[in-house]
Design a protein around this motif. Structure first.
Motif, mmCIF file in Angstrom:
data_model
loop_
_atom_site.group_PDB
_atom_site.id
_atom_site.type_symbol
_atom_site.label_atom_id
_atom_site.label_comp_id
_atom_site.label_asym_id
_atom_site.label_seq_id
_atom_site.Cartn_x
_atom_site.Cartn_y
_atom_site.Cartn_z
ATOM 1 N N GLN A 161 0.957 -1.058 0.005
ATOM 2 C CA GLN A 161 -0.054 -0.213 -0.096
ATOM 3 C C GLN A 161 0.654 1.227 0.090
ATOM 4 O O GLN A 161 0.578 2.276 -0.716
ATOM 5 N N ILE B 215 1.098 4.154 -2.580
ATOM 6 C CA ILE B 215 0.805 5.695 -2.313
ATOM 7 C C ILE B 215 2.133 6.374 -2.884
ATOM 8 O O ILE B 215 1.745 7.508 -3.565
ATOM 9 N N THR C 94 -2.285 10.102 3.737
ATOM 10 C CA THR C 94 -2.246 8.611 3.942
ATOM 11 C C THR C 94 -1.188 8.004 4.032
ATOM 12 O O THR C 94 -1.081 7.219 4.976
ATOM 13 N N THR D 172 -8.046 0.789 5.181
ATOM 14 C CA THR D 172 -9.315 1.554 4.877
ATOM 15 C C THR D 172 -9.385 2.812 5.746
ATOM 16 O O THR D 172 -9.943 3.960 5.239
ATOM 17 N N TYR E 7 -7.140 5.673 4.396
ATOM 18 C CA TYR E 7 -7.859 6.207 3.377
ATOM 19 C C TYR E 7 -8.971 7.081 3.522
ATOM 20 O O TYR E 7 -9.146 8.161 2.885
#
Length: 315
Positions: A65, A69, A110, A146, A149
């Motif tokens: 992740q 990003i 994030t 989650t 985000y």
């Protein structure tokens, strides 16, 4: 001075980093190389983690992740910067500028929370290894990702709504190489004090909360490592999180230097250098930091290469 709102300003002008044609070409080649390495490195990390089942663990789920990003973060900034360096057309539309700014805020925030989640994962792995499979469940990992985000999207949306209501003066020249919050606020001929306070609060919450989480996690990790009697055990435990600690230090150093400081200390040249660092250089460095000394990533890469070789021979 005549006041104009966003509906009357079709374009902004990004002044970029330099007016010297020789320096522009040097920067174009340098930034293009950085961008290509960033794309290949982060896309490679994502693909490798997806293909190798042994990397389907919380640590590498967070890393994939983070790579996503970094890849997105660099793509939001670098292509337009390259275009401005290559051509004399430094115009960016109002919508494109605010879209870039919104994604910049969303992806940057994030990234902060993902680094916090990775720090917590390291803490559980070293300080509570027996409970690690239970604590770092798939459900918790998905909730952390989650939640990161969703929170950061909300923050970006609030910023965009406030910025959209600003009124701008005759000048539409942004003295930066991308649409950052502070240079855009400088163009407004209305009072932006409330907006600046909100940006500072959001930025402080993002950086401070995640930084405290990381500091507490690594404080506990260091305390646990020092209690390990064997030297090899200490080295193994520290190497587990050393790369992450290095990435965190570089990222937060540049971020705090740029945003969490008094407005009067703002310096265009110095802040542009810091901005280049955390928008382009850090996304390029992260795949290297997290893979060069990581035996699991190297082993996974070797396994993928061996499978590819076997598949080629069978054909």
């Amino acid at each position: 001075m005549e006041s104009r709102n966003n509906t009357n300003i079709p374009d902004f002008i990004l002044m970029g980093l330099t007016d010297s044609e020789e320096i522009r070409w040097v920067l174009f080649i340098l930034f293009l190389l950085i961008y290509l390495i960033t794309m290949l490195g982060n896309a490679g990390i994502i693909l490798l983690i997806h293909l190798d089942l042994q990397l389907h663990t919380p640590m590498y789920l967070f890393l994939s992740q983070l790579s996503f990003i970094d890849l997105s973060y660099s793509t939001v900034i670098t292509p337009k910067t390259l275009e401005n360096l290559l051509t004399f057309n430094k115009i960016i539309s109002f919508m494109a500028c605010f879209t870039q700014m919104s994604f910049f805020v969303f992806l940057g925030a994030t990234g902060c929370f993902l680094l916090s989640s990775m720090a917590y994962d390291c803490y559980v792995a070293i300080c509570n290894p027996l409970h690690y499979p239970v604590v770092m469940s798939t459900r918790l990992c998905c909730a952390l990702i989650t939640g990161s985000y969703m929170m950061c999207f909300t923050e970006s949306l609030v910023n965009a709504v406030y910025m959209n209501g600003l009124h701008f003066c005759n000048s539409s020249v942004i003295y930066h190489f991308f649409c950052d919050l502070i240079p855009i606020l400088a163009l407004s001929c209305t009072d932006t004090q409330d907006m600046e306070i909100m940006i500072f609060i959001f930025g402080s919450l993002n950086v401070i909360v995640s930084f405290i989480t990381i500091s507490v996690s690594y404080g506990s990790i260091l305390s646990t490592i020092l209690k390990i009697k064997s030297t090899s055990g200490k080295c193994k435990a520290f190497s587990t999180c050393a790369s992450h600690l290095l990435g965190v230090t570089i990222f937060y150093g540049a971020l705090i230097f740029t945003y969490l400081k008094p407005k009067k200390s703002y310096s265009l040249g110095r802040d542009q250098v810091a901005s280049v660092f955390y928008t382009m250089v850090i996304p390029m460095l992260n795949p290297l930091i997290y893979s060069i000394r990581n035996k699991e990533v190297k082993n996974a890469l070797n396994r993928c290469m061996q499978k590819r070789e076997v598949s080629r021979q069978l054909k």
